[in-house]
Write a protein that holds these residues in place. Structure first.
Motif: not given
Length: 218
Positions: A25-39, A61-68
């Motif tokens: 099951a997916a955990p809750i993810v707190r707001a983080q900067d994009s690089d941290d989320l990708l990592d 993707l909430d931060d940037n829907p166009h992030d390839a």
């Protein structure tokens, strides 16, 4: 090193079928900067936890829907879950944002090759190779898929096209060696396999080549 190279280098898939893994099951993810989320998404994929990767990817993707990169990692995550159709949509979306995204192209090609539920693999790969005709990886996956259907002549054409684009592309030499074996040209096959350790240190390519060298030399 760019953000993309940091997060996608570990996911370059050799020619073959993607391994699909069901996650927790997916955990809750707190707001983080994009690089941290990708990592976080990349690490979760390494650990075979696609649901955690999806949660992190969605936040990115909430931060940037166009992030390839986020879209690419989403495709990898859904592929691990076994949802080929959704994975394909994410890979296609990543390519829409960045048509030069080679890792996304190769992952999509491997997904087509290993997911007959998406349609005829050879037809899908032929269309993909026609869309990106300068990518030797796509022609190599196409050649491998054509060989699996018994169309050795077309497989030779596709694999030789890959090598015309990049003569040092080791996966294409591995496929070409197998095609020579299928055609009874074992001496030519052996020469292809002997080239491979000089072209790459990737054990997923070198290992099978060495196995065939041993078999043909015995």
């Amino acid at each position: 090193m760019t953000r993309r190279s940091r997060f996608v280098a570990r996911f370059l898939t050799p020619v073959g079928v993607l391994l699909l893994t069901v996650g927790l099951a997916a955990p809750i993810v707190r707001a983080q900067d994009s690089d941290d989320l990708l990592d976080q998404a990349a690490t979760a994929l390494d650990q075979g936890d696609p649901d955690s990767a999806i949660a992190a990817m969605n936040s990115a993707l909430d931060d940037n829907p166009h992030d390839a990169v986020a879209l690419y990692l989403g495709g990898r995550a859904y592929a691990q879950e076994g949802d080929s159709a959704t994975a394909a949509q994410y890979f296609v979306s990543a390519l829409a944002e960045d048509p030069e995204y080679a890792e996304a192209r190769l992952s999509l090609a491997n997904l087509y090759a290993g997911s007959p539920d998406l349609g005829d693999p050879v037809a899908s790969l032929t269309e993909l190779a026609a869309t990106y005709p300068d990518d030797p990886a796509l022609w190599t996956v196409l050649g491998s898929s054509e060989a699996q259907t018994g169309d050795v002549a077309s497989a030779f054409d596709s694999t030789l096209t890959a090598l015309s684009l990049n003569p040092g592309y080791a996966p294409a030499h591995l496929v070409l060696g197998s095609l020579f074996e299928l055609s009874g040209q074992n001496d030519d096959a052996l020469q292809e396999y002997l080239l491979i350790p000089e072209l790459t240190s990737d054990d997923s390519i070198v290992g099978p080549a060495r196995d065939r060298i041993a078999a043909l030399s015995g």
